[in-house]
Design an enzyme around this catalytic site. Structure first.
Site, PDB file in Angstrom:
ATOM      1  N   SER A  70      -7.444   5.751   3.106  1.00  0.00           N
ATOM      2  CA  SER A  70      -6.817   4.024   1.858  1.00  0.00           C
ATOM      3  C   SER A  70      -7.908   3.118   2.076  1.00  0.00           C
ATOM      4  CB  SER A  70      -5.580   4.575   1.611  1.00  0.00           C
ATOM      5  OG  SER A  70      -6.049   5.759   0.665  1.00  0.00           O
ATOM      6  N   LYS A  77       1.255  -1.151   0.107  1.00  0.00           N
ATOM      7  CA  LYS A  77       0.249   0.608   0.156  1.00  0.00           C
ATOM      8  C   LYS A  77       0.524   1.066   0.245  1.00  0.00           C
ATOM      9  CE  LYS A  77      -3.915   2.121   0.249  1.00  0.00           C
ATOM     10  NZ  LYS A  77      -3.542   2.706  -1.274  1.00  0.00           N
ATOM     11  N   ASN A 120      -2.139  19.639  -0.134  1.00  0.00           N
ATOM     12  CA  ASN A 120      -3.570  19.357   0.089  1.00  0.00           C
ATOM     13  C   ASN A 120      -3.144  19.106   1.672  1.00  0.00           C
ATOM     14  OD1 ASN A 120      -5.402  15.879   1.040  1.00  0.00           O
ATOM     15  ND2 ASN A 120      -5.729  16.516  -0.129  1.00  0.00           N
ATOM     16  N   THR A 138      -5.141  13.095   5.300  1.00  0.00           N
ATOM     17  CA  THR A 138      -3.524  13.147   6.012  1.00  0.00           C
ATOM     18  C   THR A 138      -3.819  14.212   7.307  1.00  0.00           C
ATOM     19  OG1 THR A 138      -2.932  12.077   3.938  1.00  0.00           O
ATOM     20  CG2 THR A 138      -1.512  13.391   4.989  1.00  0.00           C
ATOM     21  N   LYS A 185       4.283   2.295   8.826  1.00  0.00           N
ATOM     22  CA  LYS A 185       3.336   3.561   8.625  1.00  0.00           C
ATOM     23  C   LYS A 185       2.024   2.605   9.072  1.00  0.00           C
ATOM     24  CE  LYS A 185       3.278   6.912   6.128  1.00  0.00           C
ATOM     25  NZ  LYS A 185       3.421   8.123   5.197  1.00  0.00           N
ATOM     26  N   LYS A 190       5.397   1.643  -3.036  1.00  0.00           N
ATOM     27  CA  LYS A 190       5.348   3.268  -3.447  1.00  0.00           C
ATOM     28  C   LYS A 190       6.038   3.156  -4.801  1.00  0.00           C
ATOM     29  CE  LYS A 190       5.199   7.182  -1.034  1.00  0.00           C
ATOM     30  NZ  LYS A 190       4.210   7.194  -0.249  1.00  0.00           N
TER      31      LYS A 190
HETATM   32  N1  GLU Z   1       0.515   9.060  -0.451  1.00  0.00           N
HETATM   33  C1  GLU Z   1       0.403   8.180   1.612  1.00  0.00           C
HETATM   34  C2  GLU Z   1       1.472   8.218   2.337  1.00  0.00           C
HETATM   35  O1  GLU Z   1       2.491   8.651   1.724  1.00  0.00           O
HETATM   36  C3  GLU Z   1      -0.728   7.399   0.969  1.00  0.00           C
HETATM   37  C4  GLU Z   1      -1.386   6.602   0.745  1.00  0.00           C
HETATM   38  C5  GLU Z   1      -2.013   5.638  -0.245  1.00  0.00           C
HETATM   39  O2  GLU Z   1      -3.075   6.200   0.739  1.00  0.00           O
HETATM   40  O3  GLU Z   1      -1.887   4.566  -0.031  1.00  0.00           O
HETATM   41  O4  GLU Z   1       1.122   7.838   2.977  1.00  0.00           O
END
Ligand code: GLU
Length: 416
Positions: free
Chosen positions: A345, A68, A219, A188, A92, A104
């Site tokens: 998400s 994710k 954002n 976020t 995370k 990622k």
């Molecule tokens: N890009 C965001 C992060 O770094 C969200 C990642 C997601 O929602 O999967 O946490």
């Protein structure tokens, strides 16, 4: 971007592992991304020429669930950066206890220099290139720096065409009309705000007495600013890539958001300062909400805030962490402070898989429950093991990762 950003990210594992119940084998496993893919994406530009872009997707670990993590469009994207960001996603998701692993992606591109049509072709081309390495049960992308709901919609559409079926759960952060979740847009910033609110309760703060400086007004920064100012915090400085504005009396956040949304720029207010000067303002709370490595050995001693809320990924280097900790500055680390995005998400993915949409109230309530619970668990662990909050957060995440990895056996089990 330093090429060893992944090595530096991984180096923090050892320190945290000393405070976690984790087998050295598991720590070693986490040093190696499970899969790393580099792709080239040919795009027919509007002038008829072809340009070839480089993209990446990394699935760092999927022991606790499918990979994710977002997809970043930025000129400084690199293989090492994508691996570091994927590793942080693993940590995370484990920090907040959602059943997802870490991934990622990224493309080396300045999206502001592309037309909308070129951007669509690039986004669809990227999905074609990685389609066999992502999927609802494999690795689930999302927005990150300079990507948005429309880009997610193009990618979802492309993936659905490739697999021949409607597949909303392949990607999150979609427009609500295409299976996106209510509440994903501000998640976020909201998650970071919930962390701040828990800290304020523990410290008995009156928000009206506290000032905030926010580096980065995208954002995450915008929504955090809005929620904080709504409960009385005074946001005295904000910035974008062009520079920063500072008004000790407090900025009008609604006006700034409106101007940024309509013109792409901050509204004129207060005095103009540099992004570097913003970081060193004597405010109570500093919120880095842009890119990596902005609080370093060279400016950490000048940070005026007593609390740092990391909405960006990786804004503080390891030596800077030490300097801040010694100075008594509390850093709420990225893998906790900005985990609200991936948490919602996960809600979106769960809604897509079940075919049932939640109300905004349900999303907020569930996000609140998770952020408050995990923030306080990490804070309590920090107090118990007497470390900085980042080390405690990694230890907390490693404990969860260790359980998932080690239930399948360690050297000790097989030797007996
Ligand atoms: N890009 C965001 C992060 O770094 C969200 C990642 C997601 O929602 O999967 O946490």
């Amino acid at each position: 971007m330093s090429d060893d950003i992944f090595a530096k990210a991984i180096a923090r594992l050892d320190n945290a592992a000393r405070h976690a119940d984790i087998h050295p084998e598991t720590v070693n496993r986490l040093r190696h991304p499970k899969q790393f893919l580099e792709v080239s994406i040919p795009v027919r530009m509007d002038d008829g020429t072809q340009r070839v872009f480089t993209g990446f997707r990394c699935r760092h670990d999927d022991t606790r669930g499918p990979g994710k993590g977002g997809i970043r469009f930025h000129p400084n994207v690199s293989a090492a950066e994508v691996k570091a960001l994927a590793f942080w996603m693993t940590c995370k998701c484990a920090t907040v206890g959602i059943p997802m692993g870490g991934g990622k992606g990224g493309i080396i591109v300045d999206p502001h220099k592309l037309s909308k049509k070129e951007l669509e072709r690039l986004s669809r081309g990227y999905m074609r290139a990685v389609a066999h390495n992502v999927g609802p049960d494999v690795d689930v992308p999302a927005p990150d720096v300079y990507t948005n709901a429309t880009i997610m919609a193009w990618m979802m559409d492309e993936y659905s065409t490739i697999v021949g079926k409607h597949s909303p759960a392949v990607i999150t952060g979609k427009p609500v009309e295409l299976g996106g979740s209510l509440g994903r847009g501000d998640a976020t910033g909201r998650g970071g705000f919930y962390c701040l609110r828990e800290l304020a309760t523990r410290r008995n703060w009156n928000p009206a007495d506290k000032t905030i400086a926010i580096q980065g007004f995208g954002n995450a920064g915008q929504h955090f600013a809005q929620l904080a100012s709504q409960v009385g915090y005074k946001v005295t400085a904000i910035s974008d890539s062009r520079g920063a504005i500072h008004d000790p009396a407090g900025l009008d956040i609604d006006q700034q958001i409106q101007t940024k949304t309509t013109t792409g720029r901050l509204a004129n207010a207060g005095s103009t300062i540099t992004n570097e000067a913003l970081l060193e303002l004597s405010v109570d709370i500093l919120v880095p909400a842009a890119l990596e490595n902005v609080i370093t050995e060279s400016n950490a001693a000048n940070i005026g805030a007593s609390v740092v809320v990391e909405l960006a990924n990786g804004p503080t280097t390891a030596p800077a962490d030490q300097i801040l900790h010694n100075a008594g500055t509390l850093v709420i680390p990225d893998i906790l402070a900005n985990a609200g995005g991936v948490t919602v998400s996960y809600f979106e993915w769960a809604q897509n898989k079940s075919g049932y949409a939640w109300t905004l109230e349900e999303v907020h309530e569930r996000l609140n429950t998770i952020m408050a619970r995990e923030f306080n668990a990490v804070h309590d662990l920090m107090d118990t093991i007497n470390t900085d909050m980042r080390t405690a957060c990694y230890a907390h995440a490693l404990n969860r990762l260790a359980k998932a990895h080690e239930v399948k056996g360690t050297a000790a089990m097989f030797a007996s």
